[in-house]
Design an enzyme around this catalytic site. Structure first.
Site, PDB file in Angstrom:
ATOM      1  N   GLU A  77      10.414  16.160  14.793  1.00  0.00           N
ATOM      2  CA  GLU A  77      10.603  16.105  13.339  1.00  0.00           C
ATOM      3  C   GLU A  77       9.596  17.030  12.651  1.00  0.00           C
ATOM      4  O   GLU A  77       8.397  16.895  12.847  1.00  0.00           O
ATOM      5  CB  GLU A  77      10.403  14.672  12.843  1.00  0.00           C
ATOM      6  CG  GLU A  77      10.731  14.533  11.371  1.00  0.00           C
ATOM      7  CD  GLU A  77      10.419  13.157  10.811  1.00  0.00           C
ATOM      8  OE1 GLU A  77       9.330  12.627  11.097  1.00  0.00           O
ATOM      9  OE2 GLU A  77      11.263  12.613  10.080  1.00  0.00           O
ATOM     10  N   CYS A  88      13.419  11.429   5.593  1.00  0.00           N
ATOM     11  CA  CYS A  88      13.631  10.962   6.965  1.00  0.00           C
ATOM     12  C   CYS A  88      15.039  11.257   7.438  1.00  0.00           C
ATOM     13  O   CYS A  88      15.280  11.413   8.617  1.00  0.00           O
ATOM     14  CB  CYS A  88      13.345   9.468   7.034  1.00  0.00           C
ATOM     15  SG  CYS A  88      14.248   8.540   5.798  1.00  0.00           S
ATOM     16  N   GLY A 134       4.078   4.448  13.130  1.00  0.00           N
ATOM     17  CA  GLY A 134       4.897   3.254  13.387  1.00  0.00           C
ATOM     18  C   GLY A 134       4.541   2.590  14.706  1.00  0.00           C
ATOM     19  O   GLY A 134       4.464   1.367  14.813  1.00  0.00           O
ATOM     20  N   GLY A 139       7.400   5.199   7.623  1.00  0.00           N
ATOM     21  CA  GLY A 139       6.499   6.324   7.835  1.00  0.00           C
ATOM     22  C   GLY A 139       6.855   7.044   9.120  1.00  0.00           C
ATOM     23  O   GLY A 139       7.967   6.912   9.639  1.00  0.00           O
ATOM     24  N   LYS A 183       0.855  -1.190   0.000  1.00  0.00           N
ATOM     25  CA  LYS A 183       0.000   0.000   0.000  1.00  0.00           C
ATOM     26  C   LYS A 183       0.890   1.239   0.000  1.00  0.00           C
ATOM     27  O   LYS A 183       1.535   1.550   0.994  1.00  0.00           O
ATOM     28  CB  LYS A 183      -0.899   0.049   1.242  1.00  0.00           C
ATOM     29  CG  LYS A 183      -1.965   1.135   1.091  1.00  0.00           C
ATOM     30  CD  LYS A 183      -2.638   1.494   2.403  1.00  0.00           C
ATOM     31  CE  LYS A 183      -1.925   2.587   3.145  1.00  0.00           C
ATOM     32  NZ  LYS A 183      -1.817   3.865   2.420  1.00  0.00           N
ATOM     33  N   GLU A 186      10.882   1.649   9.637  1.00  0.00           N
ATOM     34  CA  GLU A 186      11.805   2.741   9.254  1.00  0.00           C
ATOM     35  C   GLU A 186      11.052   4.025   9.535  1.00  0.00           C
ATOM     36  O   GLU A 186      10.092   4.352   8.840  1.00  0.00           O
ATOM     37  CB  GLU A 186      12.151   2.668   7.766  1.00  0.00           C
ATOM     38  CG  GLU A 186      12.879   1.424   7.344  1.00  0.00           C
ATOM     39  CD  GLU A 186      14.334   1.406   7.750  1.00  0.00           C
ATOM     40  OE1 GLU A 186      14.816   2.392   8.333  1.00  0.00           O
ATOM     41  OE2 GLU A 186      14.979   0.386   7.497  1.00  0.00           O
TER      42      GLU A 186
END
Ligand code: NAD
Length: 499
Positions: free
Chosen positions: A392, A291, A240, A235, A182, A257
């Site tokens: 972030e 990221c 996550g 993501g 997906k 990740e």
């Protein structure tokens, strides 16, 4: 503005069990071009029934022809796929740029590079060997095999749609698994065109299934479906965490990740003419939507003023514009909610007392007014207690933090819940060797930044996730070891004692 011809098809279709399908509900959603701010594609809005159909197809394919095929044959199909991607790289790159607004130069580079993953992991398929164990039981032959896990659910974000999916699909397929993938709801178009190449390359039906839809609607079913053996997720860390919790219910294998707040550290002895563009590329390339963004610039105090001055001057020259134009250096943000999030963080940084050195708003240029832009933004004198130093942003916002010496640089760099990457700029060879050991990050670049390869492991420490993608060892994330025992000695077992 560069021409943006409409897609040949009004509505796109998903790939389920070798069939190009609409969602069972018949619903679609719009995919937007972040430069024009307009919808440009209609994508099937998969529901739980579509997830079930895709997992069923993958599960059947796992037990069928794919399973009985030799590893060499699997590898050859992957090599054919690599050739097809190479032929289509330019088209795929344009689709990606239109869907996520990232620079055409970057998407071209990624789409041209993707074939190497399928060649490398395809080549590895028939080099996965078990072991013969010199077992401590007379007359017994014991060996191990490495076997695929089954159906892998791959869930990916919008920032590098095909590349990040490739990091999962190539090792998973080489290991003999089947996949339900997906892509992000914000960047599904290129995935559906990529899907056509799997068919053409000769993958048996159902080995790769691609379903498109919203994470909050179908993500949970993908993760918890009883026939999914492993979840490979890239993501944000909040998602996550949800994925990890949901997967725990079925004791599924998981690789995550996640995000980062990577430190890009400049020592006074660095070659500044390299470090300055290195800092800029660490954060403003990909409009900060990566990221591994070097979103914290740590600069030694003795060169702090000099670096800040040069950095601002250099970043000011960045050309903001149409991401399809190869001369553009800073493109739009991929989604409107993400732009709002970036602007909110800029407000928070100001409120917390960070010194705004550059940018900080939506550009005023009317020629790009429809696009979802934020100016490249820099804050100086950022301290560790500020949210802008810890959270972030995933946008073009750089926090610059001064430090005195090596110990303080390491302490600041490691003072983060994340540990994805770090950069280090120094001409001192001892420091260049010493510091990577002290930095809590899965990737450390010295006198360079933001390089990845199919050959080298990629993944996070701490809350940046676990498991590794890329490099030879990544294939073991998709394999399990079986131990086979054979009595070659014709002995009669003692029934009530463990042998
Ligand atoms: P996101 O977490 O919002 O979405 C990622 C994917 O998860 C999407 O496909 C989404 O539909 C899906 N999803 C959403 N809710 C779900 C649920 N409940 N269950 C299962 N799946 C669900 O991330 P994003 O905004 O698309 O991407 C940005 C984030 O990704 C950033 O935090 C960035 O750091 C991270 N990222 C990490 C890496 C890496 O390799 N470490 C690479 C790129 C991006």
């Amino acid at each position: 503005m560069i021409q943006r011809p409409p897609l040949a098809e009004d509505k796109l279709a998903m790939l389920i069990g070798g069939r190009w399908a609409a969602a069972a509900s018949g619903e679609y959603f719009e995919s937007f071009d972040p430069f024009t701010g307009k919808a440009w594609a209609l994508v099937p809005r998969a529901g739980v029934a579509d997830v079930d159909a895709a997992v069923e197809a993958a599960s059947q394919a796992f037990r069928g022809e794919w399973r009985s095929m030799t590893a060499s044959a699997r590898g050859q199909i992957m090599a054919r796929f690599a050739d097809l991607v190479a032929e289509e790289a330019e088209n795929l790159a344009v689709l990606e740029t239109r869907d996520n607004g990232k620079l055409i130069n970057e998407m071209r580079m990624q789409c041209k590079y993707i074939p190497q993953w399928f060649r490398f992991f395809g080549g590895l398929a028939d080099k996965i060997e078990g072991r013969v164990i010199p077992i401590d039981k007379p007359g017994v032959f014991n060996y191990t095999k490495l076997e695929p896990l089954g159906v892998v659910a791959a869930i990916t974000p919008w920032n590098s749609p095909l590349m990040l999916a490739t990091w999962k699909l190539a090792p998973a397929l080489a290991a003999g698994n089947t996949v339900v993938w997906k892509p992000s709801e914000f960047s599904s178009v290129s995935a559906l065109f990529f899907g056509r190449l799997f068919e053409k390359a000769g993958f048996p039906k159902g080995v790769v299934n691609i379903i498109t839809g919203f994470g909050h609607e179908i993500g949970d079913r993908m993760v918890t479906h009883p026939r999914v053996a492993k979840v490979a997720f890239t993501g944000g860390d909040a998602t996550g965490r949800r994925v990890y919790q949901a997967a725990a219910g079925g004791l599924k294998k998981v690789t995550l990740e996640l995000g980062g707040k990577s430190a890009n550290i400049v020592f006074a002895d660095a070659k500044l003419e390299a470090a300055i563009p290195g800092l800029v590329s660490g954060i403003f390339a990909a409009t900060g939507q990566t990221c591994i963004a070097g979103s914290r610039a740590l600069v030694q105090r003795s060169v702090y003023d000099q670096v800040v001055e040069k950095l601002v001057a250099f970043a000011k020259t960045a050309r903001i514009g149409d991401p399809l134009d190869p001369d553009t250096q800073v493109g739009p943000i991929t989604t409107l909610p993400q732009r709002k999030k970036v602007l909110d963080y800029i407000g928070i940084a100001r409120d917390e007392g960070a010194l705004q050195l550059l940018g900080g708003k939506v550009p005023e240029d009317k020629a790009i007014a429809d696009g979802w832009f934020v100016e490249p933004t820099m804050f100086g004198n950022v301290s560790q207690s500020m949210r802008i130093a810890q959270e972030e942003v995933f946008g073009p916002v750089l926090s610059i933090i001064p430090f005195e010496d090596e110990d303080e640089a390491v302490a600041i760099a490691n003072d983060s819940i994340y540990g994805l990457a770090a950069g280090l700029w120094t001409q001192d060879i001892g420091r260049g060797i010493r510091l990577p050991d002290r930095l809590e990050a899965g990737i450390v670049w010295v006198n360079m930044y933001r390089a990845t390869s199919y050959l080298s492991p990629f993944g996070g420490y701490k809350q940046s996730g676990f498991g590794r993608e890329n490099g030879r060892t990544a294939i073991y994330e998709y394999l399990q070891e079986k131990s086979v025992w054979i009595d070659a000695g014709n002995s009669i077992p003692a029934p009530f004692v463990q042998r």
